[in-house]
Motif scaffolding. Sequence first.
Motif, mmCIF file in Angstrom:
data_model
loop_
_atom_site.group_PDB
_atom_site.id
_atom_site.type_symbol
_atom_site.label_atom_id
_atom_site.label_comp_id
_atom_site.label_asym_id
_atom_site.label_seq_id
_atom_site.Cartn_x
_atom_site.Cartn_y
_atom_site.Cartn_z
ATOM 1 N N ASN A 150 -17.451 9.219 -23.899
ATOM 2 C CA ASN A 150 -16.332 8.432 -23.406
ATOM 3 C C ASN A 150 -15.767 9.115 -22.179
ATOM 4 N N VAL A 151 -14.969 8.388 -21.450
ATOM 5 C CA VAL A 151 -14.392 8.904 -20.219
ATOM 6 C C VAL A 151 -12.875 8.767 -20.303
ATOM 7 N N LYS A 152 -12.183 9.786 -19.819
ATOM 8 C CA LYS A 152 -10.722 9.736 -19.742
ATOM 9 C C LYS A 152 -10.368 9.559 -18.272
ATOM 10 N N LEU A 153 -10.127 8.327 -17.914
ATOM 11 C CA LEU A 153 -9.880 7.981 -16.522
ATOM 12 C C LEU A 153 -8.391 7.760 -16.306
ATOM 13 N N LEU A 154 -7.816 8.514 -15.379
ATOM 14 C CA LEU A 154 -6.433 8.290 -14.986
ATOM 15 C C LEU A 154 -6.392 7.277 -13.853
ATOM 16 N N SER A 155 -5.422 6.400 -13.900
ATOM 17 C CA SER A 155 -5.263 5.411 -12.836
ATOM 18 C C SER A 155 -3.796 5.329 -12.455
ATOM 19 N N SER A 156 -3.539 4.946 -11.236
ATOM 20 C CA SER A 156 -2.160 4.817 -10.773
ATOM 21 C C SER A 156 -1.440 3.727 -11.555
ATOM 22 N N ASP A 157 -0.152 3.946 -11.797
ATOM 23 C CA ASP A 157 0.631 2.965 -12.537
ATOM 24 C C ASP A 157 0.755 1.655 -11.769
ATOM 25 N N LYS A 158 0.769 1.748 -10.451
ATOM 26 C CA LYS A 158 0.927 0.574 -9.605
ATOM 27 C C LYS A 158 -0.248 0.466 -8.632
ATOM 28 N N ALA A 159 -0.576 -0.755 -8.274
ATOM 29 C CA ALA A 159 -1.462 -1.000 -7.145
ATOM 30 C C ALA A 159 -0.592 -1.283 -5.929
ATOM 31 N N LEU A 160 -1.136 -1.049 -4.739
ATOM 32 C CA LEU A 160 -0.351 -1.167 -3.519
ATOM 33 C C LEU A 160 -0.953 -2.189 -2.563
ATOM 34 N N ILE A 161 -0.071 -2.870 -1.849
ATOM 35 C CA ILE A 161 -0.472 -3.609 -0.658
ATOM 36 C C ILE A 161 -0.119 -2.706 0.513
ATOM 37 N N ALA A 162 -1.136 -2.134 1.144
ATOM 38 C CA ALA A 162 -0.925 -1.062 2.116
ATOM 39 C C ALA A 162 -1.670 -1.368 3.406
ATOM 40 N N PRO A 163 -1.199 -0.815 4.528
ATOM 41 C CA PRO A 163 -1.939 -0.962 5.787
ATOM 42 C C PRO A 163 -3.203 -0.118 5.753
ATOM 43 N N HIS A 164 -4.262 -0.646 6.392
ATOM 44 C CA HIS A 164 -5.526 0.080 6.416
ATOM 45 C C HIS A 164 -6.323 -0.341 7.639
ATOM 46 N N LYS A 165 -6.448 0.570 8.573
ATOM 47 C CA LYS A 165 -7.227 0.331 9.793
ATOM 48 C C LYS A 165 -6.765 -0.931 10.521
ATOM 49 N N GLY A 166 -5.438 -1.077 10.638
ATOM 50 C CA GLY A 166 -4.878 -2.217 11.369
ATOM 51 C C GLY A 166 -4.828 -3.500 10.581
ATOM 52 N N LYS A 167 -5.222 -3.478 9.313
ATOM 53 C CA LYS A 167 -5.192 -4.676 8.470
ATOM 54 C C LYS A 167 -4.455 -4.360 7.174
ATOM 55 N N LYS A 168 -4.231 -5.385 6.385
ATOM 56 C CA LYS A 168 -3.642 -5.186 5.075
ATOM 57 C C LYS A 168 -4.753 -4.933 4.062
ATOM 58 N N SER A 169 -4.391 -4.276 2.973
ATOM 59 C CA SER A 169 -5.398 -3.963 1.958
ATOM 60 C C SER A 169 -4.739 -3.879 0.590
ATOM 61 N N PHE A 170 -5.551 -4.109 -0.427
ATOM 62 C CA PHE A 170 -5.150 -3.907 -1.820
ATOM 63 C C PHE A 170 -5.731 -2.572 -2.259
ATOM 64 N N GLN A 171 -4.881 -1.660 -2.746
ATOM 65 C CA GLN A 171 -5.329 -0.311 -3.079
ATOM 66 C C GLN A 171 -4.843 0.111 -4.466
ATOM 67 N N PHE A 172 -5.656 0.906 -5.124
ATOM 68 C CA PHE A 172 -5.260 1.589 -6.352
ATOM 69 C C PHE A 172 -6.014 2.906 -6.394
ATOM 70 N N ARG A 173 -5.603 3.789 -7.280
ATOM 71 C CA ARG A 173 -6.160 5.146 -7.266
ATOM 72 C C ARG A 173 -6.567 5.564 -8.673
ATOM 73 N N ILE A 174 -7.699 6.262 -8.784
ATOM 74 C CA ILE A 174 -8.195 6.751 -10.067
ATOM 75 C C ILE A 174 -8.614 8.207 -9.919
ATOM 76 N N ALA A 175 -8.727 8.889 -11.057
ATOM 77 C CA ALA A 175 -9.181 10.287 -11.071
ATOM 78 C C ALA A 175 -9.715 10.613 -12.456
ATOM 79 N N ASN A 176 -10.640 11.540 -12.506
ATOM 80 C CA ASN A 176 -11.201 12.005 -13.773
ATOM 81 C C ASN A 176 -10.244 13.013 -14.394
ATOM 82 N N ALA A 177 -9.763 12.729 -15.610
ATOM 83 C CA ALA A 177 -8.771 13.587 -16.264
ATOM 84 C C ALA A 177 -9.408 14.747 -17.016
ATOM 85 N N ARG A 178 -10.724 14.834 -17.047
ATOM 86 C CA ARG A 178 -11.395 15.922 -17.737
ATOM 87 C C ARG A 178 -12.075 16.847 -16.744
ATOM 88 N N LYS A 179 -12.516 18.008 -17.233
ATOM 89 C CA LYS A 179 -13.142 18.998 -16.362
ATOM 90 C C LYS A 179 -14.646 18.798 -16.230
#
Length: 334
Positions: free
Chosen positions: A169-198
Motif C-alpha cells: 500500500n502507499v501512504k500518499l499525502l495530498s494538499s487539502d486544497k487545489a488551486l487555480i494558479a497562474p502558470h506560464k502566462g495562463k491559468k492552471s488547475f494545481q494540486f500537490r502530492i508527496a510520498n509520506a513514507r521513506k
Amino acid sequence: MEEGSGNKSEKCDKHPFTTQYKMEELGFGTSPETENERLIFHDGRFNVRRSGLMLYGGNNSLYHWFTSADWGTFSIAIIILYLIFNLFFTGLYYIAGIEGIIRRPGLNNLEKFFEVFFFSSQTLTTVGYGRVSPLGIGANVIAYFESLTGLMCFAVATGIMYGRFSMPNVKLLSSDKALIAPHKGKKSFQFRIANARKNQLLDAEVQLIFSWVDVSCDRPIRKFNNLKLEINKINFFPLNWTLVHVIDSESPIHGWTKNDLEESNVEFLVLFKAFDDVFSQVVHSRVSYKYNEIVWGAFFESMFRKDRHGETLLEMKKISNYSLIKENDFFDYL
C-alpha cells in the motif's frame, strides 16, 4: 446520454467537449443519487456503503476484513475474540465441575471464577505455569481441546499479521486544497502530492478526471472527462510533486466560472499509481477535490530547502501551504 440520441444530446450539453476528452463513466453510474454527492472522499475511500450482505460482506471474507481493518479496530477485535474464547472454555469447566481445577480452600465465588478463567487463558495460550493442572476426564478433555484451539488460533493470527504487514500500500499525502494558479502566462488547475513514507516510489503516474453533473437535460447526468496534465509521469518520486493542468482553449474546463463548478457539482478525481521498491509491486491511491475545495488565485509555497549539511530537507507539514495572489479579479473564470 445513450447512443443514438443524436441532436438531442448535443442540444442538452451545457458544456460540449471534443471527443478526445470524453470518457465513458468510471463505475459510479451516470445518474447522481443525491445533490452534492461526493464520489471519492479526500482520504481515497469510495462514497459507497454496501448493505444486505452477510457478516463481513459474505462468505470467505473474514480474512479480508481482518487484513483490511484499521489497526485500532483490528486490535479491539483480537482482544474481544480472546475474551470470548476464554469465557467459553471457562463456562465448559464450570459445566464439567470446577472441582477438577480449584484446589485452594476458602475461595469465594468471584475468586473461584478468576481461578478458572486464568487457568483457561493459560491453557489457551499453552503457557502452562504448572501451579494448577486439571483432574478428572471432563476437565482434561476440555483442556485438550482448548490447547488445540489455542494453537490453531495463533497459527491463523500469525497468517493474518503477515498478511497485514506484507500487504502493499502507499501512504500518499495530498494538499487539502487545489488551486487555480497562474502558470506560464495562463491559468492552471494545481494540486500537490508527496510520498509520506521513506520507501522509494518509481515510475509514478497520475490521471486527473473531471466529474460534473449536466443539469441542462431532462434529467441530471453525471459525465466524466480527462484533463491533460503538463507532466503526468515521473521516473523518481523523492520530493513533492505539483500536478498542473493548463487551462487553455483546449481544456474541458476553459471558460467555467465558480458558479458553473458549483451548479454542476464538479469533482476532480485523482488516480495515482507507482512501483514500490520495497514490495516490488505497483501500488495505487486516490484523492479528490470538490468545487468548494478549490482556492482561486493562489500558488503553492515551496516545501523543500537545503539544510546546514547540504542535504535537501522536505518539510511534509507544508504540503497544503499556499499564498493568495492580490490580483484575484483575474480568476473569476477559468
